[in-house]
Design an enzyme around this catalytic site. Structure first.
Site, PDB file in Angstrom:
ATOM      1  N   HIS A  48     -29.337   0.793 -23.046  1.00 22.19           N
ATOM      2  CA  HIS A  48     -29.935   0.483 -24.349  1.00 22.19           C
ATOM      3  C   HIS A  48     -29.688   1.585 -25.395  1.00 22.19           C
ATOM      4  CE1 HIS A  48     -32.818  -0.415 -27.469  1.00 22.19           C
ATOM      5  NE2 HIS A  48     -33.541   0.634 -27.139  1.00 22.19           N
ATOM      6  N   HIS A  72     -33.457   8.394 -28.350  1.00 16.03           N
ATOM      7  CA  HIS A  72     -34.575   7.842 -29.127  1.00 16.03           C
ATOM      8  C   HIS A  72     -35.764   7.359 -28.290  1.00 16.03           C
ATOM      9  CE1 HIS A  72     -32.942   3.710 -28.505  1.00 16.03           C
ATOM     10  NE2 HIS A  72     -34.190   3.338 -28.710  1.00 16.03           N
ATOM     11  N   GLU A  76     -41.072   8.841 -25.552  1.00 13.79           N
ATOM     12  CA  GLU A  76     -42.049   7.788 -25.295  1.00 13.79           C
ATOM     13  C   GLU A  76     -41.984   7.280 -23.850  1.00 13.79           C
ATOM     14  OE1 GLU A  76     -44.217   7.200 -27.478  1.00 13.79           O
ATOM     15  OE2 GLU A  76     -45.183   5.337 -26.833  1.00 13.79           O
ATOM     16  N   ASP A  77     -40.787   7.191 -23.304  1.00 12.85           N
ATOM     17  CA  ASP A  77     -40.643   6.518 -22.005  1.00 12.85           C
ATOM     18  C   ASP A  77     -40.412   7.442 -20.812  1.00 12.85           C
ATOM     19  OD1 ASP A  77     -40.936   4.259 -23.467  1.00 12.85           O
ATOM     20  OD2 ASP A  77     -38.842   3.643 -23.405  1.00 12.85           O
ATOM     21  N   ASP A 139     -31.860   0.096 -33.173  1.00 11.26           N
ATOM     22  CA  ASP A 139     -32.675  -0.103 -31.965  1.00 11.26           C
ATOM     23  C   ASP A 139     -33.172  -1.549 -31.923  1.00 11.26           C
ATOM     24  OD1 ASP A 139     -34.401   0.475 -29.760  1.00 11.26           O
ATOM     25  OD2 ASP A 139     -36.053   0.853 -31.149  1.00 11.26           O
ATOM     26  N   ASP A 259     -23.706 -27.356 -49.339  1.00  9.05           N
ATOM     27  CA  ASP A 259     -23.009 -26.080 -49.555  1.00  9.05           C
ATOM     28  C   ASP A 259     -23.205 -25.140 -48.371  1.00  9.05           C
ATOM     29  OD1 ASP A 259     -25.653 -25.972 -50.289  1.00  9.05           O
ATOM     30  OD2 ASP A 259     -25.375 -24.399 -51.767  1.00  9.05           O
TER      31      ASP A 259
END
Ligand code: MN
Length: 744
Positions: A48, A72, A76-77, A139, A259
């Site tokens: 990712h 990134h 957090e992870d 992201d 269109d």
């Protein structure tokens, strides 16, 4: 999954000066940090951030951005900390990753439709660096591209969020291709039925018009070449979401849909754009009402183009966009392309001026610097013209709730915006982990924690600090309620004392029966009226106690019984029952004290009960006397104050100091000083007072004789000891002949 060297090569291709070693280290570090983590698709998690980095290479972003994209999700992870990123990759990358972590925390916040606009504003506002937003959009784009692996419920939520927040943000930043892809992906999951219907219809039209795009392209190109114009023509079929949106906006049915083709003519100069427009309009019929000139009047996000619709070769509506190459770059890359031309470098790497070669990739740095002069997000907003939100700030509760406030708002406004009780109980604020004054002006992205204290009353001065109407009216209401409570507490105390004087025990129950006789609605009202001096205590006594029991013998008899009982139970038991902080009377032989009951505690200038200090009246340590005065609560006098004699004894209330050592206050005091009339005397006096930590409020010369000056000095002191210390300090000066305290 993209190999390490492939990523590095991609970056090096458009930026030969990129730090290869840095990119390599980030690749390995992020891969190790995410370890065996998996995505919903079953792919290694690391795929990712790697794809996000790859998307950003399409925008030819600098190595710091690519590295931050790789990193990134690590804070957090995984166990990685900001400090570690700073240490390994430097503070610039640390700040980028931190910005993304902050935004990720926002995902916890509920994003109802009405909050979406605030949310977009917030994202822009807290991303102090434009690159944070670019990474965030990439992201989100990758997450949308892989959304099919998520649970249906998450798909719906993420898609709606994308349509409400991220796609419009990409649009505001002028990144049309990013916006289009986000919308198309989100449309598919957020409204599958509409998506299927529009797609099916598109398929039908496409089948009927096989080869039409090439045909129109060729026809347009031919006309332009005949007129000697060099331009690129490209045609495409519109995407389901943009058709859907048009159907919604203009309320046309799918059957009327015609269109679905859009063509772009890209020229090299602005005048060529208008020439191309002339050629198109003279070759085919223009559809009325469809012409827009965004070249002479650019959109907010700097988008420039001419829009028109013509009736094409096979009588199909054909939408035309005519723009220069530069305008096209801006339309596709938006913010990322804005300063391109200043530095003379195109996103596709070609130079438009020679000096740019020296530092062809400076453009991004330059962009960020221009936008972020002084690291100020307001400046950033101004420069990018992203429809500004300078009138608002967005802050968070520790749980991540978003609070939108007007600019200039303080933690007090924040507290009241969270809840009235939070505002009323607020005693302090922790902003981004640091204790800050309540007068602090909040800034975008601030996390604000309100320190609460029970039984606190919002000071009236807050009304001047707060900027929101809600905070102001709540402060006023709380102050009114508090004052009322204070008066009724005072009134109740006065009644208790009065009942005791006639040998009765006071109880609220006794009052209840006589409410109508007293023309009051509740016991509270009686207390407040007595406290304010509107209802005389004797009227209450008369209403409750039978006339016969008010005779002197009757009182004396009951008091003897009472005294006995009192000695058994003690004052404190009674005092505690009332939930008040009482002191024993100063001395047992003081008849007035004994008759009045326990002394009322005076806690300082801002008291629990409505208390007014007489000017230069008393300082803690002085013997003080309270006088009950109508409408003003209690006025405090120093026992020697000549003014005290003006009030009859009956109205005196025994009071005592009860100063909180944690929150000392200064009290006004007045002294008269007689000193030698010579140079430097006043300075000496001021010095003595200053050195003893006294404040001088005012000095007035009373008489100026040949040799002596008499002056009165208004001071602010902590207590009597402090005042005494100042007085003796002054007396010790040779130039001072006398010092005296005065009370008026
Ligand atoms: Mn991510």
């Amino acid at each position: 999954m993209m190999r390490q060297y492939e990523l590095v090569e991609r970056v090096r291709k458009y930026d030969p000066t990129a730090d290869e070693n840095l990119l390599n280290r980030a690749y390995v570090y992020a891969m190790m940090a995410h370890g065996t983590q998996k995505r919903a698709s079953g792919d290694p998690f690391f795929s990712h951030p790697l794809e996000v980095a790859a998307i950003l290479t399409e925008f030819k972003l600098d190595d710091a951005t690519i590295v931050a994209a790789l990193l990134h999700d690590v804070i957090e992870d995984t166990d990685v900390t900001r400090a570690e990123i700073d240490q390994k990759f430097g503070p610039e990358i640390g700040a980028l990753v931190d910005g993304l972590t902050k935004i990720k925390k926002l995902d916890l916040v509920s994003k109802k439709a009405e909050q979406a606009e605030n949310f977009r504003k917030l994202l822009v506002a807290i991303s102090s660096d434009i690159r944070v937003l670019l990474i965030k959009l990439a992201d989100r784009l990758h997450n949308m591209r892989t959304l099919e692996h998520m649970k249906p419920q998450s798909r719906l939520r993420v898609s709606e969020e994308t349509l409400e927040i991220y796609a419009p943000l990409a649009g505001r930043m002028g990144m049309q291709s990013m916006r289009d892809e986000l919308e198309e992906l989100a449309f598919r999951w957020s409204n599958p039925e509409a998506y299927e219907t529009v797609s099916a219809k598109l398929g039908e039209i496409r089948a009927r018009n096989a080869g039409l795009v090439q045909e129109i392209e060729a026809a347009l190109q031919k006309k332009l070449v005949e007129a000697g114009l060099i331009a690129t023509v490209s045609g495409r079929e519109k995407k389901p979401f943009s058709i859907w949106r048009k159907m919604q906006n203009r309320q046309i049915s799918l059957e009327q849909l015609s269109d679905i083709y859009a063509f772009r003519i890209v020229t090299s100069t602005v005048s060529d754009c208008y020439r191309a427009l002339g050629i198109a309009h003279s070759s085919w019929r223009a559809v009325p009402g469809r012409f827009k000139d965004y070249i002479s009047t650019p959109k907010q996000n700097n988008y420039q183009s001419i829009h028109t619709t013509i009736v094409g070769p096979r009588h199909q509506w054909v939408e035309l966009q005519i723009r220069t190459k530069e305008m096209h770059e801006i339309a596709e890359y938006g913010v990322a392309a804005h300063t391109l031309y200043k530095d003379g470098v195109m996103l596709d790497g070609t130079n438009t001026s020679s000096h740019a070669k020296e530092n062809p990739y400076k453009w991004l740095r330059h962009l960020v610097d221009t936008l972020l002069e002084g690291d100020n997000s307001v400046e950033f907003l101004e420069h990018t013209k992203l429809e500004l939100f300078q009138d608002q700030v967005f802050c968070f509760t520790p749980k991540g709730r978003l609070i939108a406030l007007p600019r200039g708002a303080t933690p007090i406004d924040f507290a009241y915006a969270v809840h009235t009780d939070v505002g009323n109980g607020c005693v302090g604020a922790i902003v981004n982990g640091r204790q800050m004054p309540l007068t602090t002006q909040l800034r975008n992205g601030d996390q604000v924690e309100i320190v609460l204290s029970k039984g606190q009353i919002p000071p009236a001065a807050w009304e001047r600090i707060a900027v929101t109407g809600k905070a102001r009216s709540s402060i006023r209401r709380a102050a009114r309620d508090a004052l009322r409570r204070q008066y009724s507490e005072l009134g109740r105390r006065l009644l208790v004392a009065a009942f005791r004087r006639i040998g009765h025990d006071y109880a609220d129950e006794k009052l209840k029966k006589s409410l109508s006789r007293l023309s009051q609605k509740s016991v509270e009202d009686v207390h407040a009226a007595v406290g304010r001096g509107e209802l005389p205590v004797r009227d209450v006594l008369k209403a409750i106690v039978p006339e016969s029991e008010l005779s002197q013998e009757s009182i004396a008899k009951r008091k003897r019984t009472m005294d006995r009982r009192q000695n058994e139970e003690g004052w404190f038991a009674i005092a505690k029952g009332m939930g008040l902080k009482f002191r024993m009377p100063a001395s047992g032989n003081d008849a007035a004290n004994a008759a009045n009951g326990p002394a009322l505690p005076i806690r300082g200038i801002n008291n629990d009960v409505p208390v007014k200090f007489e000017e230069a009246g008393a300082v803690p340590g002085d013997r003080i006397v309270g006088v009950l005065s109508e409408g003003e609560g209690i006025r405090i006098f120093q026992i020697h104050s000549p003014k005290l004699k003006e009030y009859e004894h009956e109205r005196w209330v025994d009071v005592t100091w009860d100063i909180d050592p944690e929150h000392p206050e200064r009290f006004p005091a007045k002294i008269a000083v007689t000193a030698l009339n010579e140079p430097g005397t006043l300075a000496q006096i001021a010095q003595v007072i200053g050195e003893s930590d006294g404040n001088i409020d005012n000095v007035r010369m009373v008489r100026r004789a040949k040799d002596f000056t008499e002056m009165t000095i208004d001071l602010e002191v902590w207590d009597l000891d402090h005042l005494t210390q100042i007085i003796s300090g002054l007396k010790g000066k040779g130039a001072v002949s006398s010092v005296e305290r005065i009370f008026h």
